[in-house]
Design a protein around this motif. Structure first.
Motif, mmCIF file in Angstrom:
data_model
loop_
_atom_site.group_PDB
_atom_site.id
_atom_site.type_symbol
_atom_site.label_atom_id
_atom_site.label_comp_id
_atom_site.label_asym_id
_atom_site.label_seq_id
_atom_site.Cartn_x
_atom_site.Cartn_y
_atom_site.Cartn_z
ATOM 1 N N GLY A 189 0.815 -1.202 0.000
ATOM 2 C CA GLY A 189 0.000 0.000 0.000
ATOM 3 C C GLY A 189 0.852 1.258 0.000
ATOM 4 O O GLY A 189 2.085 1.209 -0.088
ATOM 5 N N GLY B 230 -2.748 5.055 2.200
ATOM 6 C CA GLY B 230 -3.756 4.518 1.291
ATOM 7 C C GLY B 230 -3.562 3.037 1.068
ATOM 8 O O GLY B 230 -2.487 2.486 1.359
ATOM 9 N N LEU C 204 -4.619 -0.405 -1.695
ATOM 10 C CA LEU C 204 -5.070 -0.789 -3.027
ATOM 11 C C LEU C 204 -6.544 -1.163 -2.993
ATOM 12 O O LEU C 204 -7.016 -1.815 -2.061
ATOM 13 C CB LEU C 204 -4.227 -1.945 -3.547
ATOM 14 N N ALA C 205 -7.269 -0.738 -4.020
ATOM 15 C CA ALA C 205 -8.708 -0.965 -4.092
ATOM 16 C C ALA C 205 -9.056 -1.613 -5.429
ATOM 17 O O ALA C 205 -8.199 -1.806 -6.295
ATOM 18 C CB ALA C 205 -9.457 0.355 -3.915
ATOM 19 N N ALA C 206 -10.325 -1.913 -5.603
ATOM 20 C CA ALA C 206 -10.785 -2.588 -6.819
ATOM 21 C C ALA C 206 -10.635 -1.689 -8.041
ATOM 22 O O ALA C 206 -10.574 -0.462 -7.938
ATOM 23 C CB ALA C 206 -12.243 -3.013 -6.653
ATOM 24 N N LEU D 262 -6.201 3.226 -6.097
ATOM 25 C CA LEU D 262 -5.706 3.380 -4.738
ATOM 26 C C LEU D 262 -6.738 4.173 -3.969
ATOM 27 O O LEU D 262 -7.188 5.226 -4.438
ATOM 28 C CB LEU D 262 -4.372 4.136 -4.736
ATOM 29 N N HIS D 263 -7.135 3.677 -2.801
ATOM 30 C CA HIS D 263 -8.005 4.479 -1.939
ATOM 31 C C HIS D 263 -7.136 5.178 -0.910
ATOM 32 O O HIS D 263 -6.483 4.532 -0.084
ATOM 33 C CB HIS D 263 -9.072 3.637 -1.248
ATOM 34 N N HIS E 23 -6.858 6.805 2.236
ATOM 35 C CA HIS E 23 -7.723 6.820 3.418
ATOM 36 C C HIS E 23 -7.575 8.099 4.234
ATOM 37 O O HIS E 23 -8.557 8.684 4.678
ATOM 38 C CB HIS E 23 -7.427 5.608 4.291
ATOM 39 N N THR F 273 -9.001 7.362 -5.159
ATOM 40 C CA THR F 273 -10.262 7.759 -4.533
ATOM 41 C C THR F 273 -10.005 8.164 -3.086
ATOM 42 O O THR F 273 -9.043 7.717 -2.460
ATOM 43 C CB THR F 273 -11.285 6.614 -4.577
ATOM 44 N N TRP F 274 -10.864 9.020 -2.564
ATOM 45 C CA TRP F 274 -10.824 9.378 -1.145
ATOM 46 C C TRP F 274 -12.140 10.044 -0.797
ATOM 47 O O TRP F 274 -12.955 10.350 -1.677
ATOM 48 C CB TRP F 274 -9.636 10.295 -0.815
#
Length: 243
Positions: free
Chosen positions: A45, A62, A64-66, A70-71, A73, A104-105
């Motif tokens: 991450g 952050g 890793l996301a779908a 990268l999300h 956080h 994303t955030w």
């Protein structure tokens, strides 16, 4: 200023202390525990810091996301140094090197300076209104308010945004410091924000709650019905396009 990924135990603890100094959370409500930062960094991450003269002045965490994303956080930085912006640009390059396409955030739709930074400086766009997303938050910045958030999506192949100057009818306006919900015709409408919601929470909690509920009704309602946020004005208004 040096931006780099955190690797050493003392660096993770420094990031934890920095977040604590920014949010002053209840000990049971830390933004990110040290153990999670270590785990995210170990698992690939994003855990990075901004250093000025060897001192940590900003940090971002952050995972890793779908869908090649990268999300991000949590990102926190001391004011007046440009560390937050530097971290976001570093985060972008980090993602591009790994073939990721989006970051994303979440952010509070009432915090005008964050909306300006996210939509205008970076070119991210809100793609969902998340009501009471984090539940009750026990920290000095969010205490006493509900945790509605916008999900920001930064598509890394797009250029930065620009401030919108054109005038459109407002469905939510600022009427002497209080929110005023108004009927408005037309495909494009504006949703106002308070100048400084964080100060308002302390000085007039009633007015702050009015802004929260009015924004949920207007911006949240429009987005739930399929409308898109396409920009942000220099006067602190979301530009929303209805289908």
């Amino acid at each position: 200023m040096e931006i780099r990924e955190l690797r050493r135990l003392e660096e993770f603890h420094a990031a934890y202390r920095l977040f604590d100094d920014i949010w002053h959370p209840d000990p049971r409500n830390a933004p990110v525990p040290v153990e999670l930062m270590i785990a995210f960094a170990h698992a690939g991450g994003y855990v990075a810091g901004a250093f000025e003269g060897g001192r940590l002045v900003g940090a971002s965490v952050g995972f890793l996301a779908a869908d090649r994303a990268l999300h991000s956080h949590v990102t926190g930085a001391l004011p007046g140094r440009g560390a937050g912006s530097a971290l976001k640009l570093h985060q972008r390059e980090w993602c591009l090197r790994r073939g990721l396409e989006r970051i994303t955030w979440t952010f509070d739709p009432l915090v005008r300076r964050n909306a300006w930074f996210n939509l205008v400086k970076l070119g991210a766009r809100p793609e969902a209104y998340l009501e009471r997303f984090y539940g009750v938050m026990a920290d000095e910045i969010n205490e006493g308010d509900e945790s509605d958030r916008l999900l920001a999506v930064w598509r890394l192949d797009r250029p930065p945004g620009t401030a919108v100057e054109a005038r459109y009818p407002a469905v939510l306006a600022d009427a002497g410091g209080r929110p005023l919900v108004k009927p408005a015709e037309g495909r494009t409408v504006l949703v106002a924000t308070p100048p400084d919601i964080e100060t308002l929470r302390g000085q007039d909690p009633g007015a702050a709650r009015e802004w929260r509920l009015a924004t949920r009704e207007t911006l949240g309602g429009l987005m739930a019905a399929g409308a898109r946020v396409t920009g942000f004005t220099r006067h602190g208004e979301y530009v929303v396009e209805r289908d």
